[in-house]
Write an enzyme that holds these catalytic residues in place. Structure first.
Site, PDB file in Angstrom:
ATOM      1  N   GLU A  98       0.813  -1.224   0.000  1.00  0.00           N
ATOM      2  CA  GLU A  98       0.000   0.000   0.000  1.00  0.00           C
ATOM      3  C   GLU A  98       0.842   1.268   0.000  1.00  0.00           C
ATOM      4  O   GLU A  98       0.429   2.278   0.585  1.00  0.00           O
ATOM      5  CB  GLU A  98      -0.937   0.018   1.208  1.00  0.00           C
ATOM      6  CG  GLU A  98      -2.034  -1.012   1.161  1.00  0.00           C
ATOM      7  CD  GLU A  98      -3.136  -0.731   2.173  1.00  0.00           C
ATOM      8  OE1 GLU A  98      -2.856  -0.100   3.202  1.00  0.00           O
ATOM      9  OE2 GLU A  98      -4.279  -1.141   1.907  1.00  0.00           O
TER      10      GLU A  98
ATOM     11  N   GLU B 106      -6.982  -7.486  -0.492  1.00  0.00           N
ATOM     12  CA  GLU B 106      -7.531  -7.346   0.868  1.00  0.00           C
ATOM     13  C   GLU B 106      -8.988  -6.926   0.801  1.00  0.00           C
ATOM     14  O   GLU B 106      -9.284  -5.745   0.584  1.00  0.00           O
ATOM     15  CB  GLU B 106      -6.750  -6.301   1.681  1.00  0.00           C
ATOM     16  CG  GLU B 106      -5.374  -6.735   2.093  1.00  0.00           C
ATOM     17  CD  GLU B 106      -4.659  -5.690   2.962  1.00  0.00           C
ATOM     18  OE1 GLU B 106      -5.332  -4.906   3.661  1.00  0.00           O
ATOM     19  OE2 GLU B 106      -3.412  -5.663   2.916  1.00  0.00           O
TER      20      GLU B 106
HETATM   21  C1  GAL Z   1      -4.371  -2.251   5.049  1.00  0.00           C
HETATM   22  C2  GAL Z   1      -3.014  -2.913   5.229  1.00  0.00           C
HETATM   23  C3  GAL Z   1      -3.113  -4.157   6.093  1.00  0.00           C
HETATM   24  C4  GAL Z   1      -3.938  -3.875   7.306  1.00  0.00           C
HETATM   25  C5  GAL Z   1      -5.290  -3.329   6.901  1.00  0.00           C
HETATM   26  C6  GAL Z   1      -6.188  -2.965   8.033  1.00  0.00           C
HETATM   27  O1  GAL Z   1      -4.217  -0.919   4.776  1.00  0.00           O
HETATM   28  O2  GAL Z   1      -2.463  -3.253   3.991  1.00  0.00           O
HETATM   29  O3  GAL Z   1      -1.838  -4.583   6.426  1.00  0.00           O
HETATM   30  O4  GAL Z   1      -3.248  -2.967   8.095  1.00  0.00           O
HETATM   31  O5  GAL Z   1      -5.124  -2.160   6.187  1.00  0.00           O
HETATM   32  O6  GAL Z   1      -6.455  -4.064   8.790  1.00  0.00           O
END
Ligand code: GAL
Length: 839
Positions: free
Chosen positions: A182, A251
């Site tokens: 990110e 994600e």
């Molecule tokens: C994203 C990140 C993850 C985790 C998630 C929130 O921004 O890539 O590692 O932090 O947010 O749980």
């Protein structure tokens, strides 16, 4: 060389040089990842290996497979593996290779997100603290010292995976790797150097020659051949930065993380399923749940500040490794429904048309295959739409999946899967508490000295930043000062302290005078503590503590912590104000008990004399028997303040039951319709953010277990209880307009599909059977699991029919039709609601 050896060498040679012969060849094109020449629709889920135990891994992975996953995604945690520069650790929960092999043994693929910056609510985003002390280093930018270390660690991991032959190109399960994490979200803060850094990272990763593709998430300028992927609650609108790359979602946040001081977030499965279906509707072919199993932030691994010890995440598998229903079950149905469309999905791009305001159809059609997705993205009205000459009922904020472009196999808002109510039951596990200890309570204790007690303390003028001082060797840093007070005999004054965070206990002349903490939104705080000084010498001992180091944001490594001041004594009765900020302070990193290794419980100095309650800075120890049975174990820390706990020497994490969430901002039932956000659905307002702390079963012996606590602010350990998590009830509520279970899908549309909706219940354990039906109603039942009640209309046969079908079986199914139940109210939409117990 013997014949077998020759064959092996030949196999190896062919594997390396002609990967398609024996090993999986992973490539990608515009539509999908291509494994051995075939485009694939892949469902993935994140499980972070150190957030559970190796003993839990096989079961978690099997439950993932049973839930319909093809891929397990994990980060690699640099600070776990290289706590000291050049000294690696891959033992126990850190055994990355074992984890990857466990996934392979279940027949699933792996996405290895090396980072090595990972964010992940993990301490310091995964960076080891020593990195911070390398001269001239600047994290995550075009900086030579940083790049050298990042490359070294990334290469170390890649080599390890290669040596174990775990890349798909070598016959292993790893089909994908990630570099960075990110960075695109924050790269503007790094100026022009961000661009060159990302180019360098891409080249560096590619040069490691893994034989499988690399991704960068949230990185719209990811250089070729790196695939840029999407992270978020929804990714249907995302497009990759080149038409040669597939649309991938690394994600999909299945819930959200918990902070100390916050309420418990949850994400309704109807919305999560909607997001998944929308993604596949609009051309996606790889989707990962972050998290599928969140687990536990054992030890001091949680990021921060203020990330709680539980990393449950409202994931389909809960913190304890139990499936969360109906989330797990409904998503399993969604995955099956999507897989029924796979042939069409990989064959072509969707043709997207509008069926009216907020209504969208996507059709994947080529040759003889056809799959369609119909979406109502409106947030209020259910709508009946016309599609290809048929009409379809689409609830608000839902997607219907039609694997043959005609029949609906699933609607994301209609849940067939059963839900479960579980509870934590107190166990009388303290049977042998006291058997090893003489004191009546079963607890022994040691006082941690207030202020400076170790030889390696040091003095310095002015107030020091904490992380630079402790290098995160401990949460704790003592700031101590003595002053000669010339005021009245006992004089009221105010101690004004400004801290970068994260929390503080202030002691005046050895007594706790006040405490303060920041919160997850703002770790800095200012506090005014009324204090009483005596004439003459006074000691001020400030215990400053970190609660997980910052893991997110541009330059997060430089934000700092601790009492950087000013620290002022003001408004005393004689009107004096004394600024202590630039005076000489004495510092102590960590606690004496930490140096003595009290967490293992083995030191001989434990006192059994009358036992102090509500006494700050106390180490407590007891022995206990494991709660009986196999249900997961937790400790309920209600009654304690804040600290850390160890079971048989293993840290179960920081506990902090006194940090209570705000009274407002929770909803009992959160409306899933409409865009979800991290603050939309929360529960447990006005209660401790986390009262229960997971103790993995594998850490326990049947009896003679040691529990050690370090309590900072004061508590009563006799109030601690052991609990086990058990399922109390199973519920299902299925209407006559629900599609039948996906397993009954029959594409023979010629003969018409005769099956109707079905309500199914399955006990959580194979050994259990349904022992009672607590409620059954066919008609217009109301309420939710645990408080169903009859509506205006109900069939008087429902209870006996369900009892007959279910009692004594480990699972049962009941068809929902008026043929079975009779029609208690003609012309009215009806449903069947059941609550059952297993034993
Ligand atoms: C994203 C990140 C993850 C985790 C998630 C929130 O921004 O890539 O590692 O932090 O947010 O749980």
């Amino acid at each position: 060389m013997r014949a077998t050896q020759i064959v092996l060498v030949l196999f190896w040679f062919l594997c390396i040089h002609t990967p398609t012969l024996f090993c999986a060849n992973v490539e990608y094109d515009h539509r999908a990842l291509v494994i051995d020449g075939k485009r694939r629709v892949l469902i993935s889920g994140s499980i972070h290996y150190p957030r559970s135990t190796p003993e839990m891994w096989p079961d978690l992975i099997q439950k993932s497979k049973d839930g319909g996953l093809d891929v397990i995604e994990t980060y690699v945690f640099w600070n776990l593996h290289e706590p000291v520069r050049g000294q690696y650790d891959f033992d126990g929960r850190k055994d990355l290779v074992k984890f990857v092999k466990t996934v392979a043994a279940a027949g699933l693929y792996v996405h290895l997100r090396i980072g090595p910056y990972v964010c992940a609510e993990w301490n310091y985003g995964g960076f080891p603290l020593w990195l911070h002390f390398i001269p001239g280093i600047k994290f995550r930018t075009d900086n030579e010292p940083f790049k050298a270390e990042m490359k070294r660690f990334t290469a170390k991991i890649v080599d390890m995976i290669k040596q174990e032959k775990l890349y798909a190109s070598q016959g292993g399960p790893v089909i994908l790797s990630q570099i960075e994490n990110e960075y695109g979200n924050i790269d503007s803060a790094y100026g022009a150097a961000a661009k060159s850094y990302i180019k360098w990272a891409a080249t560096m990763a590619t040069s490691l020659d893994t034989g499988v593709p690399w991704v960068m998430c949230q990185q719209s300028d990811a250089p070729d051949p790196i695939i840029n992927t999407c992270n978020g609650f929804y990714c249907d609108q995302f497009t990759p930065n080149s038409n040669t790359k597939p649309k991938m979602w690394t994600e999909n946040w299945s819930g959200w993380f918990l902070s100390f001081g916050g309420a418990v977030p949850y994400r309704p499965v109807e919305d999560l399923a909607f997001a998944v279906a929308r993604f596949f509707q609009r051309g996606g072919t790889f989707q990962n749940y972050y998290m599928y199993h969140g687990g536990t932030n054992f030890d001091r691994t949680s990021g921060g500040p203020f990330i709680a010890t539980s990393y449950d995440y409202d994931a389909p598998i809960d913190e304890y490794g139990l499936i969360r229903q109906p989330k797990w079950g409904h998503l399993k149905e969604v995955h099956k429904a999507i897989k029924l469309c796979e042939e069409a999905l990989i064959a072509t791009d969707p043709t997207i048309t509008s069926l009216g305001p907020n209504l969208e159809a996507a059709v994947y059609k080529t040759g003889s295959v056809c799959a369609a997705f119909l979406a109502n993205v409106g947030t209020t009205s259910d709508v009946t739409v016309n599609f290809s000459g048929n009409s379809y009922h689409l609830p608000a904020w839902s997607v219907s999946i039609l694997p043959d472009c005609k029949n609906v196999v699933l609607n994301t808002a209609k849940i067939n899967s059963a839900s479960a109510i579980s509870s934590f039951i107190a166990e009388s596990s303290k049977e042998d508490i006291g058997s090893l200890e003489a004191s009546s309570t079963g607890w022994s204790w040691i006082s941690e000295p207030v202020g400076i007690s170790k030889d390696n303390s040091f003095s310095q003028t002015g107030l020091l930043e904490q992380i630079n001082t402790t290098a995160d060797k401990s949460d704790y840093l003592w700031y101590s000062i003595s002053l000669d007070y010339k005021g009245d005999a006992s004089s009221q004054t105010v101690l004004h302290i400004e801290s970068l965070g994260h929390a503080l206990h202030a002691f005046i002349n050895g007594k706790l005078a006040g405490s303060q903490a920041g919160n997850s939104g703002k770790s800095k705080f200012t506090v005014d503590i009324p204090v009483t000084l005596v004439a003459g010498k006074n000691t001020i001992d400030l215990l400053s503590l970190t609660v997980g180091l910052q893991n997110y944001g541009a330059f997060f490594d430089t934000w700092g912590a601790g009492i950087t001041g000013p620290v002022i004594l003001k408004g005393s009765t004689n009107g004096n104000t004394i600024d202590l900020s630039s005076q000489k302070w004495t510092y102590q990193v960590g606690l004496k008990g930490e140096d003595l290794g009290l967490s293992s419980g083995s030191s001989v100095q434990w006192s059994q004399s009358p036992f102090p309650k509500n006494q700050p800075l106390t180490w407590y120890k007891t022995n206990f028997a494991a709660p009986s049975g196999n249900n997961p174990v937790a400790i309920d820390f209600t009654g304690m303040g804040k600290g850390e706990a160890w079971v048989n020497g293993q840290s179960i994490g920081r506990y902090w039951p006194t940090y209570v969430s705000p009274n407002a901002g929770c909803t009992d039932s959160c409306n899933y319709r409409g865009p979800y956000s991290a603050s939309k659905c929360r529960k447990n307002c006005g209660k401790p953010s986390q009262a229960l702390y997971h103790v993995p079963r594998s850490w326990l012996k049947p009896s003679g277990n040691t529990l050690v606590l370090f309590e900072e602010s004061g508590g009563d350990p006799t109030q601690i209880s052991f609990v086990t998590k058990q399922t109390e009830s199973l519920c299902a509520h299925v209407s006559d307009s629900h599609p039948p279970p996906v397993d009954l899908w029959n594409s023979d549309t010629e003969s018409g599909r005769k099956v109707g909706p079905v309500l199914s219940l399955t006990c959580p354990h194979h050994s259990q059977v349904i022992s009672s039906i607590k409620f059954a109603s066919y008609g217009t039942p109301l309420g939710t699991c645990g408080n169903f009640h009859h509506g205006r209309c109900s069939s008087n046969k429902a209870l006996s029919i369900v009892q007959k079908a279910c009692i004594g079986s480990s699972s049962c199914s009941v068809g929902i039709s008026i043929d079975t139940f009779g029609d208690p109210c003609r012309g009215v939409a009806k449903s069947l609601a059941v609550e059952a117990a297993c034993a």
